[in-house]
Design an enzyme around this catalytic site. Structure first.
Site, PDB file in Angstrom:
ATOM      1  N   ASP A 259     -16.532  -0.897 -13.409  1.00  8.77           N
ATOM      2  CA  ASP A 259     -16.867  -0.029 -12.273  1.00  8.77           C
ATOM      3  C   ASP A 259     -18.330  -0.199 -11.908  1.00  8.77           C
ATOM      4  OD1 ASP A 259     -14.657   2.363 -13.637  1.00  8.77           O
ATOM      5  OD2 ASP A 259     -14.424   1.348 -11.707  1.00  8.77           O
TER       6      ASP A 259
ATOM      7  N   ASP B   2      -6.210   4.031  -9.065  1.00  5.82           N
ATOM      8  CA  ASP B   2      -7.358   4.247  -9.945  1.00  5.82           C
ATOM      9  C   ASP B   2      -7.903   5.653  -9.751  1.00  5.82           C
ATOM     10  OD1 ASP B   2     -10.686   2.642 -10.014  1.00  5.82           O
ATOM     11  OD2 ASP B   2      -9.707   4.057 -11.383  1.00  5.82           O
TER      12      ASP B   2
END
Ligand code: DX5
Length: 243
Positions: free
Chosen positions: A48, A188
């Site tokens: 991320d 997600d």
């Protein structure tokens, strides 16, 4: 003649894949954490990348990813939550990411940016925030190996899954099926044992999870196995195809 009535929740016979987010990992031991995730049987690892501008949080860049590359052989994907993703695209490929996820909201020239990822030899994917409609990606699916439907507003782990994203997951799966595109649908944010079935039944086949994996007291392997079996049993084949 068999009449196939398109259902509101188009299925998929693409395999369920489990992709951990490293956000909840112990950053002081990232190499070991990556090895542990691979041992737990994950299909890929998601990094991320946050720049403090596209999202109100700051994480890591290509150098940290490159440092962890030798510690595992599973593919790496970079989820680019950054303004102006074009800036560092080659650096993520050099760092060992074989899939780059670009947010539709982060660039004026999405088609060009996704094309550039392909030119760099990586697979391209496009991500959409909760407020962004599926139509935002309809004209770039030919460039994509995957569409990521965010099920939280990006920037932090440990947030609640937004259930109202399920019709959008189905709409994206519908776009992919109707266009005949070879494209995964990833979700997600807030994915765990209580939410994974809804996402998979809606048409998602790639499941990103952070806190639900790392906080499972029975360990990573148990957590990965549980998500995979719940996701697999909830996923449905496309209309008119045998289960
Ligand atoms: C949030 C990130 C997610 C997050 C997932 O912006 O894109 O990958 O880390 O974490 P959980 O599964 O805890 O919501």
């Amino acid at each position: 003649m068999k009449v196939v009535v398109p259902s509101a929740r188009p299925g998929t016979n693409r395999p369920i894949e489990i992709v951990p987010s490293v956000l909840p990992a112990d950053f002081a031991r990232l190499g070991d954490e990556v090895m542990a995730l691979e041992k737990a049987g994950v299909d890929r690892i998601q990094w991320d990348v946050m720049d403090g501008r596209f999202v109100p949080n700051l994480t890591f860049g290509p150098d940290v990813i490159a440092a962890c590359r030798p510690h595992a052989s599973v593919p790496f994907e970079a989820h680019l939550m950054v303004e102006d993703p074009d800036l560092l695209l080659p650096r993520y490929v050099e760092a060992g990411c074989s899939l780059l996820i670009v947010h539709a909201e982060s660039t004026r020239h999405l088609h060009r940016t996704l094309g550039r990822v392909g030119e760099l030899g990586a697979a391209a994917a496009v991500a959409i925030n909760p407020a962004t409609p599926p139509s935002a990606v309809a004209h770039v699916l030919d460039l994509c190996a995957m569409v990521l439907v965010m099920t939280v507003n990006p920037g932090f782990g440990g947030q609640d899954y937004i259930t109202t994203m399920e019709p959008k997951i189905s709409a994206v799966r519908r776009l992919v099926l109707d266009g005949g595109f070879d494209c995964d649908v990833e979700v997600d944010g807030g994915i765990g044992p209580k939410t994974v079935s809804g996402a998979a039944a809606a048409g998602a086949n790639v499941l990103v999870a952070g806190s639900s994996l790392f906080r499972d007291t029975a360990g990573l392997e148990h957590a990965v196995g549980e998500l995979r079996s719940l996701g697999t049993s909830a996923a449905r084949p496309p209309e008119g195809e045998p289960a």
